[in-house]
Scaffold this active site. Structure first.
Site, PDB file in Angstrom:
ATOM      1  N   GLY A  29      14.203  10.709  19.005  1.00 47.48           N
ATOM      2  CA  GLY A  29      13.340   9.723  18.593  1.00 47.48           C
ATOM      3  C   GLY A  29      14.455   8.406  18.149  1.00 47.48           C
ATOM      4  CG  ASN A  30      13.194   4.992  17.890  1.00 42.49           C
ATOM      5  OD1 ASN A  30      12.549   4.273  16.860  1.00 42.49           O
ATOM      6  ND2 ASN A  30      12.693   4.819  19.142  1.00 42.49           N
ATOM      7  NE  ARG A  31      19.245   4.798  12.288  1.00 44.60           N
ATOM      8  CZ  ARG A  31      19.681   5.947  11.550  1.00 44.60           C
ATOM      9  NH1 ARG A  31      19.235   6.349  10.645  1.00 44.60           N
ATOM     10  NH2 ARG A  31      21.079   6.516  11.813  1.00 44.60           N
ATOM     11  CB  SER A  32      10.664   2.316  15.158  1.00 45.43           C
ATOM     12  OG  SER A  32       9.540   1.707  15.107  1.00 45.43           O
TER      13      SER A  32
ATOM     14  CB  ALA B  84      11.154   1.488  18.793  1.00 44.13           C
TER      15      ALA B  84
END
Ligand code: CTP
Length: 414
Positions: free
Chosen positions: A218-221, A285
């Site tokens: 995943g990502n930090r959004s 994102a």
């Protein structure tokens, strides 16, 4: 929305708000509303009925608004106070609105300061009912509410189901939460004919791509930007659908939220809705890659030797792939989160993804990008010079984006 510190901003900033409080236990929550509205930059005049003062004191409201709380229709300092309040108000909100208040307001009674102010004002009115669930379901209460909503055009916000002061409820009766009342007031202040009746589709948050049942790529959004745009579009009067990846934020008030997990699910949810949408905002994102095969059970340490290799496959591009299905004349906004050559890369996305506007930001810049409540963005659109904004809150950025969308819609693109 909670958690982010409140500061003066649109649409509350500089607005005169009359906040009527009637006699129900939910009146204690209106103290928070008065405080928040003041911090959002509103000039808040609180009007309490006699019964409201049995639950909360005028002094409490004076403490949080810095202005005198008003209680008397016939006061020495304020001959025709109701006329002045009604005339100067940008919005009048009554929270909590008891069954007795609804009956009196529906009959145009003029026996206290808040009811007379309602008769004297031309400002939009928001009513937030709160009472026992059986009282709320009573045919006469429903008739009074229908009259206030349909005949007088008041915005009726709530009630909702949930715990009541006395016992567990079977049905609605609980007043909406303070931040939701603030949003309902915001809508009364911000509603804009360009947005009324328009369908707005927004993607927000990250996507999570499963490696196994407990791990993901995943990502930090945080989703904060998309949620702020969704809430602001609702305030302007649009019908908003937010397709959101996993986010810990509460659903924006009045917005339909479609929860998804992966890029493929987001792609499917957007594909199913984009043909009906007048304004599309792609703020998610989206993870560009997903594990080629997700393990059906948890991968155990040692099972794969000293290392684990995860093979990745490219995900669909939600914005680009749904381009052909967009409604003719609709307006589409994209984001470009870059770390190098910000403007060049962002301009390329305008054409490649069929955007009318790109909101570019530099992920390496302090105060911009993921996990913070501020952003520094540059707007790019075909045939215009880049428009760089200073650092501001994501709520303000949302308003700036919608201002530009408004011009595009006004120019006949939606
Ligand atoms: N986007 C999307 N689906 C994807 C990737 C991106 O809808 N699979 C959208 C984003 O919501 C954003 C825009 O496309 O509005 C640009 O996203 P960004 O991550 O900056 O660009 P990428 O397409 O991933 O391109 P690159 O990796 O080259 O930066």
């Amino acid at each position: 929305m909670p958690a982010v510190p409140l500061e003066p901003r649109r649409p509350w900033k500089g607005k005169r708000i009359v906040l009527g409080v009637t006699g129900g236990i939910a009146a204690y929550k209106t103290i928070q509303v008065a405080r928040d509205l003041t911090r959002l930059g509103g000039e808040v005049d609180v009007v309490l009925t006699q019964s409201a003062q049995k639950f909360v004191a005028p002094l409490t409201f004076e403490g949080v608004t810095g202005r005198p709380a008003l209680t008397d229709l016939f006061s020495a300092e304020g001959a025709a106070l109701h006329i002045k309040l009604g005339r100067d108000a940008d919005v009048v909100c009554v929270a909590p609105a008891t069954a007795d208040f609804l009956a009196r307001a529906a009959h145009g009674r003029a026996d206290d300061l808040i009811c007379t102010t309602l008769l004297a004002t031309r400002a939009p009115v928001v009513v937030c009912p709160a009472m026992n669930d059986r009282m709320y379901a009573h045919a006469q209460v429903q008739e009074n509410l229908a009259h206030l909503g349909d005949r007088l055009g008041y915005q009726i916000a709530g009630p909702v189901e949930g715990p009541l002061a006395v016992g567990e409820a079977d049905g609605a009766g609980r007043m909406i939460e303070p931040w939701q009342i603030e949003e309902a007031i915001g809508r009364a202040l911000a509603v804009d004919e360009v947005f009324v009746g328009k369908h707005v589709l927004i993607t927000g948050g990250p996507t999570h791509e499963p490696i196994d049942p407990v791990r993901y790529v995943g990502n930090r959004s945080s989703g904060r930007m998309g949620y702020a745009i969704a809430q602001a579009a609702w305030r302007r009067g649009a019908q908003v659908t937010l397709v959101s990846g996993p986010s810990s934020l509460p659903p924006p008030f009045g917005v339909e939220v479609v929860q998804v997990e992966t890029a493929q699910e987001m792609h499917d949810a957007v594909s199913a809705r984009i043909g009906e949408s007048d304004i599309n905002v792609f703020s998610a994102a989206v993870a560009d890659f997903r594990p080629s095969a997700a393990h059906g059970s948890k991968v155990k340490r040692g099972e794969t030797g000293p290392s684990l290799t995860v093979d990745l496959t490219e995900n669909p591009d939600v914005a680009k792939d749904t381009r052909v299905a967009r409604k003719t004349g609709s307006v589409s906004v994209g984001f470009a989160l870059e770390t190098d050559d910000v403007l060049t890369n962002a301009v390329a996305k305008l054409e490649r993804k069929g955007f009318d506007l790109v909101v570019a930001n530099d992920a390496t810049e302090k105060g911009a990008g993921f996990g913070v409540s501020t952003n520094r963005v540059t707007f790019l659109s075909p045939d215009t010079e880049p428009d760089a904004l200073p650092l501001m809150s994501k709520d303000e950025v949302a308003e700036e984006i919608l201002d530009r969308v408004r011009s595009l819609v006004d120019r006949g693109q939606a």
